[in-house]
Design a protein around this motif. Structure first.
Motif, short mmCIF file in Angstrom:
data_model
loop_
_atom_site.label_atom_id
_atom_site.label_comp_id
_atom_site.label_asym_id
_atom_site.label_seq_id
_atom_site.Cartn_x
_atom_site.Cartn_y
_atom_site.Cartn_z
N VAL A 1 -8.59 13.32 -8.30
CA VAL A 1 -8.09 12.94 -6.97
C VAL A 1 -7.98 11.41 -6.85
O VAL A 1 -6.99 10.89 -6.31
CB VAL A 1 -8.98 13.51 -5.85
CG1 VAL A 1 -8.58 12.93 -4.50
CG2 VAL A 1 -8.88 15.04 -5.83
N ASN A 2 -8.98 10.68 -7.35
CA ASN A 2 -8.93 9.23 -7.22
C ASN A 2 -7.73 8.62 -7.93
O ASN A 2 -7.09 7.71 -7.39
CB ASN A 2 -10.24 8.61 -7.73
CG ASN A 2 -11.41 8.87 -6.78
OD1 ASN A 2 -11.31 9.72 -5.90
ND2 ASN A 2 -12.50 8.15 -6.97
N PRO A 3 -7.35 9.08 -9.13
CA PRO A 3 -6.11 8.59 -9.73
C PRO A 3 -4.87 8.90 -8.90
O PRO A 3 -3.90 8.12 -8.91
CB PRO A 3 -6.06 9.29 -11.09
CG PRO A 3 -7.49 9.56 -11.41
CD PRO A 3 -8.14 9.87 -10.09
N VAL A 4 -4.87 10.04 -8.20
CA VAL A 4 -3.75 10.34 -7.30
C VAL A 4 -3.65 9.28 -6.21
O VAL A 4 -2.57 8.75 -5.93
CB VAL A 4 -3.92 11.75 -6.68
CG1 VAL A 4 -2.94 11.95 -5.52
CG2 VAL A 4 -3.72 12.83 -7.72
N LEU A 5 -4.79 8.95 -5.60
CA LEU A 5 -4.79 7.94 -4.54
C LEU A 5 -4.32 6.59 -5.08
O LEU A 5 -3.51 5.90 -4.46
CB LEU A 5 -6.20 7.81 -3.94
CG LEU A 5 -6.80 9.07 -3.32
CD1 LEU A 5 -8.17 8.77 -2.73
CD2 LEU A 5 -5.88 9.65 -2.26
N LYS A 6 -4.82 6.21 -6.25
CA LYS A 6 -4.43 4.92 -6.83
C LYS A 6 -2.94 4.87 -7.10
O LYS A 6 -2.28 3.86 -6.84
CB LYS A 6 -5.21 4.67 -8.12
CG LYS A 6 -4.87 3.34 -8.77
CD LYS A 6 -5.63 3.13 -10.06
CE LYS A 6 -5.25 1.80 -10.71
NZ LYS A 6 -5.96 1.61 -12.01
N SER A 7 -2.39 5.96 -7.63
CA SER A 7 -0.95 5.96 -7.96
C SER A 7 -0.08 5.82 -6.72
O SER A 7 1.06 5.37 -6.81
CB SER A 7 -0.59 7.25 -8.70
OG SER A 7 -0.61 8.37 -7.83
N LEU A 8 -0.64 6.19 -5.56
CA LEU A 8 0.11 6.07 -4.30
C LEU A 8 -0.20 4.77 -3.57
O LEU A 8 0.24 4.56 -2.44
CB LEU A 8 -0.23 7.26 -3.40
CG LEU A 8 0.19 8.64 -3.93
CD1 LEU A 8 -0.33 9.76 -3.04
CD2 LEU A 8 1.71 8.72 -4.05
N GLY A 9 -0.96 3.89 -4.22
CA GLY A 9 -1.28 2.59 -3.63
C GLY A 9 -2.30 2.67 -2.51
O GLY A 9 -2.34 1.77 -1.66
N LEU A 10 -3.13 3.72 -2.51
CA LEU A 10 -4.12 3.91 -1.44
C LEU A 10 -5.50 3.45 -1.90
O LEU A 10 -5.82 3.51 -3.09
CB LEU A 10 -4.16 5.38 -1.03
CG LEU A 10 -2.88 5.90 -0.37
CD1 LEU A 10 -2.93 7.41 -0.19
CD2 LEU A 10 -2.66 5.20 0.97
N PRO A 11 -6.34 3.01 -0.95
CA PRO A 11 -7.65 2.47 -1.33
C PRO A 11 -8.63 3.56 -1.72
O PRO A 11 -8.74 4.59 -1.06
CB PRO A 11 -8.10 1.77 -0.05
CG PRO A 11 -7.43 2.53 1.06
CD PRO A 11 -6.09 2.92 0.50
N HIS B 1 5.23 14.71 -9.04
CA HIS B 1 4.69 13.38 -8.77
C HIS B 1 3.68 13.46 -7.63
O HIS B 1 3.76 14.33 -6.76
CB HIS B 1 5.80 12.40 -8.41
CG HIS B 1 5.34 10.97 -8.37
ND1 HIS B 1 4.83 10.38 -7.23
CD2 HIS B 1 5.27 10.03 -9.35
CE1 HIS B 1 4.49 9.13 -7.50
NE2 HIS B 1 4.74 8.89 -8.78
N ALA B 2 2.75 12.52 -7.63
CA ALA B 2 1.69 12.52 -6.62
C ALA B 2 2.23 12.47 -5.20
O ALA B 2 1.58 12.96 -4.27
CB ALA B 2 0.74 11.35 -6.85
N ASP B 3 3.42 11.90 -5.01
CA ASP B 3 3.96 11.85 -3.64
C ASP B 3 4.39 13.22 -3.14
O ASP B 3 4.75 13.37 -1.97
CB ASP B 3 5.10 10.84 -3.53
CG ASP B 3 6.26 11.13 -4.47
OD1 ASP B 3 6.34 12.26 -5.01
OD2 ASP B 3 7.09 10.22 -4.68
N GLY B 4 4.32 14.24 -4.00
CA GLY B 4 4.62 15.60 -3.57
C GLY B 4 3.39 16.46 -3.35
O GLY B 4 3.49 17.69 -3.25
#
Length: 362
Positions: free
Chosen positions: A151-161, A335-338
């Protein structure tokens, strides 16, 4: 970091364990707020924690706030009100205990495909919470307890903290520390491992790696035997206490060398050093950053899902049309944005498969 407030989202067994330990380990003048959709459960946790704090003479207070839903609006409102230094996410759409407590064709699917197949269900509350933190209170450090290895890599890939995760390699390191202590090992422990290592690997070369004072630990599998022989539900007592110690250190801005999943959004778990609100890898000299990430990505395949640096998500199990005709498409790369769209579809699949008996019950 001036605030000593902590916000915990979700009230399950891990939150109970965290609060029970925070009641005796938190720094002075600490306030812990529980945000929960089950007010009665939150009230129970607060009662136990406040009573433990009173008995211990600790200056820490626990309170509960109701959440009609884990929505962006609710998160933004609570963050603006509480202004926490640390936010711990313990909320997801998938319980890790479902296979033992309510077996069905859905739990069969998760067991066969790997826990990674639940990534969309694990991601959505953390994603919504991270968006609210970025929008309202970016000073907060987000500690994600729900499948942080992926989950944390998903957040990072979306530019989230996201500051780090908790559980998994943190729990593994605690178990190794206890086993090595019995053998006289008291030094600096560095562990490279993944969520998948909560269970024994199928092959010896798939095991987690550990170093004590820079020297490789020779038999990690044997050292983790007691942990792996213990029911997963019991491990929250260890993970919760380790999390409370981590959070107490963050609030006091103490420098620490620990082992954490998903630090700064990396896949898997690593030894890290925390200092002044920063987190950096603290690998042994024999292990490069590139090699450490490569190993965790290899272990991610064993767990059922791999999140690449560019945000592409690949499930590593093939869809079985005999289980459900939509499954092969649901497990296709995206992609993570989906995540939101994939989560909604997976929730519908889960609803259907929960009504089909487990093969183990046949």
């Amino acid at each position: 970091m001036t605030s000593r407030d902590v916000l915990i989202v979700g009230v399950g067994s891990l939150t109970r364990a965290i609060c029970s330990s925070l009641a005796t380990t938190a720094p002075e003048r600490c306030a812990v707020t529980l945000l929960s959709g089950t007010p009665h459960n939150a009230a129970e946790v607060c009662y136990v924690a406040n009573t433990r704090a009173a008995l211990s003479g600790a200056d820490v207070a626990f309170r509960a706030l109701p959440a009609p839903e884990y929505s962006a609006e609710v998160f933004r409102s609570v963050l603006a009100r509480v202004k926490p230094a640390v936010v711990i996410n313990c909320a997801s759409h998938q319980s890790p205990w479902e296979g033992t407590r309510a077996p069905s064709a859905w739990s069969d699917l998760v067991a066969g495909a790997g826990f990674g197949v639940t990534l969309p269900l694990q991601s959505l509350p953390a994603l919504t919470l991270a968006e609210a933190i970025a929008d309202v209170h970016p000073q907060a450090l987000l500690v994600n307890a729900c499948f942080p290895d992926a989950v944390n890599p998903v957040l990072k890939s979306l530019g989230l903290p996201v500051f780090c995760g908790t559980g998994n390699v943190l729990t593994i390191a605690a178990s190794l520390r206890a086993a090595l202590r019995a053998g006289g090992g008291q030094g600096s422990l560095r562990v490279l491992g993944h969520h998948v290592h909560l269970h024994a690997p199928h092959r010896p070369d798939e095991e987690a790696l550990a170093w004590l004072d820079g020297v490789s630990v020779p038999d990690v599998t044997e050292a983790l035997r007691a942990q792996r022989d213990t029911p997963r539900s019991e491990l929250n007592a260890v993970g919760g206490h380790a999390t409370a110690l981590l959070v107490s250190g963050l609030l006091d801005q103490r420098e620490a060398q620990v082992n954490l999943p998903g630090p700064s959004g990396l896949p898997g778990g690593y030894p890290v050093r925390i200092s002044s609100g920063r987190i950096d890898l603290d690998l042994p000299s024999v292990m490069s950053r590139e090699r450490a990430v490569e190993l965790n990505q290899r272990w991610a395949v064993l767990d059922g899902v791999q999140v690449r640096a560019d945000g592409e998500i690949r499930f590593t199990a093939e869809g079985d049309a005999e289980i459900d005709k939509e499954l092969p498409d649901l497990l296709s790369p995206f992609h993570a944005d989906g995540i939101r769209e994939r989560c909604a579809r997976m929730l519908m699949l889960r609803t259907r498969l929960r009504n089909v008996p487990s093969r183990s019950a046949a």
